[in-house]
Design a protein around this motif. Structure first.
Motif, mmCIF file in Angstrom:
data_model
loop_
_atom_site.group_PDB
_atom_site.id
_atom_site.type_symbol
_atom_site.label_atom_id
_atom_site.label_comp_id
_atom_site.label_asym_id
_atom_site.label_seq_id
_atom_site.Cartn_x
_atom_site.Cartn_y
_atom_site.Cartn_z
ATOM 1 N N ASP A 9 0.838 -1.196 0.000
ATOM 2 C CA ASP A 9 0.000 0.000 0.000
ATOM 3 C C ASP A 9 0.876 1.251 0.000
ATOM 4 O OD1 ASP A 9 -2.720 1.326 0.486
ATOM 5 O OD2 ASP A 9 -1.532 2.078 2.164
ATOM 6 N N HIS A 17 -6.170 6.982 -5.640
ATOM 7 C CA HIS A 17 -4.979 7.198 -4.815
ATOM 8 C C HIS A 17 -3.860 6.244 -5.206
ATOM 9 C CE1 HIS A 17 -8.526 8.610 -2.588
ATOM 10 N NE2 HIS A 17 -7.738 9.612 -2.245
ATOM 11 N N TYR A 18 -2.655 6.788 -5.229
ATOM 12 C CA TYR A 18 -1.453 6.018 -5.611
ATOM 13 C C TYR A 18 -1.635 5.363 -6.977
ATOM 14 C CZ TYR A 18 -1.527 6.375 -0.489
ATOM 15 O OH TYR A 18 -1.673 6.830 0.804
ATOM 16 N N TYR A 65 -7.774 2.909 0.113
ATOM 17 C CA TYR A 65 -6.425 3.271 0.580
ATOM 18 C C TYR A 65 -6.404 3.724 2.037
ATOM 19 C CZ TYR A 65 -7.116 8.314 0.963
ATOM 20 O OH TYR A 65 -7.515 9.550 1.374
ATOM 21 N N GLU A 66 -7.559 4.063 2.608
ATOM 22 C CA GLU A 66 -7.589 4.683 3.931
ATOM 23 C C GLU A 66 -7.099 3.727 5.016
ATOM 24 O OE1 GLU A 66 -11.380 6.400 4.803
ATOM 25 O OE2 GLU A 66 -11.283 7.800 3.119
ATOM 26 N N GLY A 126 0.466 4.021 1.609
ATOM 27 C CA GLY A 126 0.399 4.833 2.823
ATOM 28 C C GLY A 126 1.686 4.807 3.624
ATOM 29 N N SER A 134 -3.649 1.993 -7.271
ATOM 30 C CA SER A 134 -2.898 0.776 -6.944
ATOM 31 C C SER A 134 -3.735 -0.241 -6.183
ATOM 32 C CB SER A 134 -1.632 1.125 -6.156
ATOM 33 O OG SER A 134 -1.966 1.733 -4.913
ATOM 34 N N ASN A 135 -4.599 0.204 -5.267
ATOM 35 C CA ASN A 135 -5.434 -0.752 -4.531
ATOM 36 C C ASN A 135 -6.396 -1.471 -5.472
ATOM 37 O OD1 ASN A 135 -5.576 -1.000 -1.324
ATOM 38 N ND2 ASN A 135 -4.710 1.003 -1.838
ATOM 39 N N GLU A 179 -10.973 5.394 -6.310
ATOM 40 C CA GLU A 179 -9.849 4.456 -6.398
ATOM 41 C C GLU A 179 -8.561 5.132 -6.851
ATOM 42 O OE1 GLU A 179 -12.930 3.004 -5.426
ATOM 43 O OE2 GLU A 179 -13.264 3.004 -7.595
ATOM 44 N N ASP A 197 -12.494 4.883 1.438
ATOM 45 C CA ASP A 197 -11.793 4.501 0.238
ATOM 46 C C ASP A 197 -10.843 3.366 0.576
ATOM 47 O OD1 ASP A 197 -13.056 6.591 -1.049
ATOM 48 O OD2 ASP A 197 -11.349 7.932 -0.953
ATOM 49 N N ASN A 224 -4.123 3.043 5.806
ATOM 50 C CA ASN A 224 -3.062 2.190 5.247
ATOM 51 C C ASN A 224 -3.609 0.917 4.604
ATOM 52 O OD1 ASN A 224 -0.524 3.679 6.045
ATOM 53 N ND2 ASN A 224 -1.497 3.446 8.064
ATOM 54 N N GLY A 225 -4.743 1.064 3.955
ATOM 55 C CA GLY A 225 -5.349 -0.054 3.246
ATOM 56 C C GLY A 225 -6.284 -0.904 4.082
#
Length: 430
Positions: free
Chosen positions: A73, A199-200, A166-167, A75, A203-204, A197, A164, A169-170
Motif C-alpha cells: 500500500d 490514490h497512488y 487506501y484509507e 500509505g 494501486s489498490n 480508487e 476509500d 493504510n489499506g
C-alpha cells in the motif's frame, strides 16, 4: 518495576513481529478469458508456499495452481499483503461446485458457486450498482442474500469501493473485501474503477481485482450469454496527472473492441452490447458534477479540442445500453444522443427499437456520503429519478428483450422502477 514493564513490552513486541498470517481472506471470483473458466483471487498477509484452489462437485476432484504477487500500500505504514490468483478451467456449465483456496500453510473455509450456462441462448441476470462503501453500505445485506439464493448470475460493480480502499493504510480496503466476500465468492464480481480508487495511481484497485484481459490497464471486455460487456475507466478523462497514454490507449481499444463485436458473425452470437463505466455522460443531480454540465468529458472529449469523446463511438457501433454510477441516486434516461431524445418509432414505446443508446445511472448502493438530490425541473430525456438506496437488476431475456428493474432497500427490498428494452435488430444507429 519500570524495568520489568519495559522488558515485558519489548518481549511482547518481539512476539508480535514473529507472528505469521497465512490464512486466506477476501476470496472473490471473476470471469476467465476462456469459456468454462473462473479466476479465483484472494489475499494473505504473509507469503505462502503455493497458491492453490481445490474444487469439485460432490467431493474435491481437482487442484489448480496459480501465482502470488506482493502488494504494498502507498500509505505511511507501507502495509504489505500477498495477492493470489488462480485460473480454474474445464468447469461443467450450470453446475454446482464447492471449493477451497490456500496452501499447506493454511486453507480457507468451504465456498459454493454455480457456474454459468454454456453458449448464448440463455437468460442471465445481473446485479448492477456503484458507490458502495465500508460504512453505510445499505444495500450490502440484500446483495449478500441475493447471491446466496440465486437472485443474479453475476455482479457489475460500477466503480467506487469502500470509500476509500487506501484509507487507514489499506485497512478499509481489507474490511470492504471481507464485506463483499459473501457475494463475490459465490458469483463473478466484475468491476471498473471510479474516482475513489485514484490514490497512488489506482494501486489498490489494480492489485485487489483480477479482470479478464485487463492486466492492470483498467479496461477490458467479456461475454456472458447473449451479451458483450465493455468495462471502461472514465477516470482517464480526469486524472491527467497520470499521463495521456492510458486515455488514448483505452479509446483506441474501445473502438477496436466495438468493431470486432459488431462483425455480423459476432453480433449474431452476442447481439446485446452493454458498456459500463463510473462517471455518467448525463445526469440531473444538484451536485455540479461533470455530468450536470452541457459538455461532459466522457461524452464529448477533453477540452478544448473535444478529442477522445465516447458518445460518437457508442452511437456509431450501436451500443444498446450504458450503465453508469458516481451519482448517489438512480436515474433512467430515454434513448439519447447529443442531448437529443432518439426514441423508437412508436412514441408510446420509446424503448422499442430506440435510435440511440439507453443510459441508466445506478450509484445508490450506499456509502458514507449518503445519497444525492436532483434539480427540480429535469431535462426531457430524464424520466425516472430516485434517491432511495438500492441497486439494479438486469434480466437479459433473449436476443431481443432486456428487462431492467430498480430495487429500493428502503425500508425493505421492493421494486420502484422497471421497463423493457426491445431491439428487433441490433445494428448501427442511423
Amino acid at each position: 518495576m519500570e524495568r520489568l514493564v519495559v522488558l515485558l513490552v519489548f518481549l511482547s513486541r518481539g512476539l508480535l513481529t514473529s507472528c505469521v498470517e497465512f490464512q486466506p481472506r477476501h476470496v472473490h471470483l471473476s470471469i476467465g478469458k476462456e469459456p468454462r473458466t473462473l479466476v479465483v483471487t484472494w489475499s494473505t498477509v504473509d507469503k505462502t508456499n503455493t497458491s492453490t484452489v481445490i474444487i469439485g462437485r460432490k467431493k474435491f476432484e481437482k487442484k489448480f495452481y496459480g501465482l502470488s504477487s506482493l502488494f504494498e500500500d502507498g500509505g505511511e505504514a507501507k502495509s504489505q499483503q500477498w495477492i493470489h490468483t488462480v485460473t480454474v478451467t474445464d468447469l461443467k456449465p450450470s453446475a454446482n461446485y464447492f471449493y477451497r483456496v490456500g496452501s499447506t500453510d493454511g486453507w480457507s473455509d468451504y465456498f459454493f458457486t454455480r457456474t454459468l450456462k454454456d453458449g448464448v441462448n440463455w437468460s442471465p441476470t445481473f446485479a448492477l450498482f456503484g458507490d458502495m462503501g465500508n460504512e453505510n453500505a445499505v444495500s450490502l445485506p440484500h446483495l449478500q442474500e441475493g447471491a446466496g439464493i440465486g437472485m443474479f448470475d453475476a455482479v457489475l460493480h460500477v466503480g467506487d469501493f469502500a470509500y476509500d480502499m487506501y484509507e487507514e493504510n489499506g485497512t478499509r480496503g481489507d474490511l470492504f473485501m471481507e464485506q463483499i466476500e459473501p457475494i463475490a465468492s459465490v458469483v463473478p464480481y466484475m468491476t471498473c474503477p471510479g474516482n475513489h480508487e485514484n490514490h497512488y495511481n489506482f494501486s489498490n484497485y489494480k492489485a485487489r481485482f483480477t479482470m479478464p484481459g485487463d492486466e492492470k490497464k483498467m479496461f477490458y471486455s467479456f461475454d456472458i450469454g447473449p451479451v458483450h460487456f465493455v468495462s471502461v475507466s472514465t477516470e482517464f478523462y480526469y486524472y491527467l496527472e497520470y499521463g495521456m497514454d492510458p486515455l488514448i490507449n483505452q479509446y483506441n481499444w474501445i473502438k477496436e473492441d466495438l468493431i470486432n463485436a459488431t462483425k455480423p458473425e459476432n453480433r449474431a452470437k452476442h447481439p446485446w452490447i452493454v458498456l459500463f463505466g463510473h462517471r455518467p455522460m448525463y445526469c440531473s443531480n444538484t451536485d455540479k458534477d461533470d455530468c450536470t454540465k452541457y459538455e461532459t468529458r466522457t461524452r464529448v472529449g477533453l477540452p478544448p479540442s473535444g478529442a477522445w469523446g465516447l458518445e460518437d463511438l457508442l452511437h456509431e457501433y450501436g451500443v444498446d445500453l450504458v450503465v453508469w454510477a458516481h451519482e448517489h441516486s438512480y436515474e433512467r434516461l430515454l434513448p439519447v444522443f447529443n442531448r437529443t431524445i432518439m426514441a423508437g418509432p412508436d412514441p408510446r414505446a420509446p424503448y422499442t427499437n430506440p435510435r440511440a443508446p439507453v443510459h441508466i445511472v445506478t450509484g445508490s448502493a450506499g456509502c458514507r456520503e449518503k445519497t444525492d438530490g436532483f434539480v427540480p425541473s429535469p431535462p426531457e430525456w430524464s424520466v425516472v429519478r430516485s434517491s432511495d438506496y438500492g441497486f439494479t437488476i438486469m434480466k437479459v431475456k433473449n436476443a431481443t428483450h432486456i428487462h431492467m428493474k430498480q430495487m429500493s432497500v428502503e425500508p425493505d427490498l421492493h421494486t420502484i422502477d422497471q421497463f423493457w428494452i426491445i431491439k428487433n435488430q441490433h445494428t448501427k444507429y442511423n
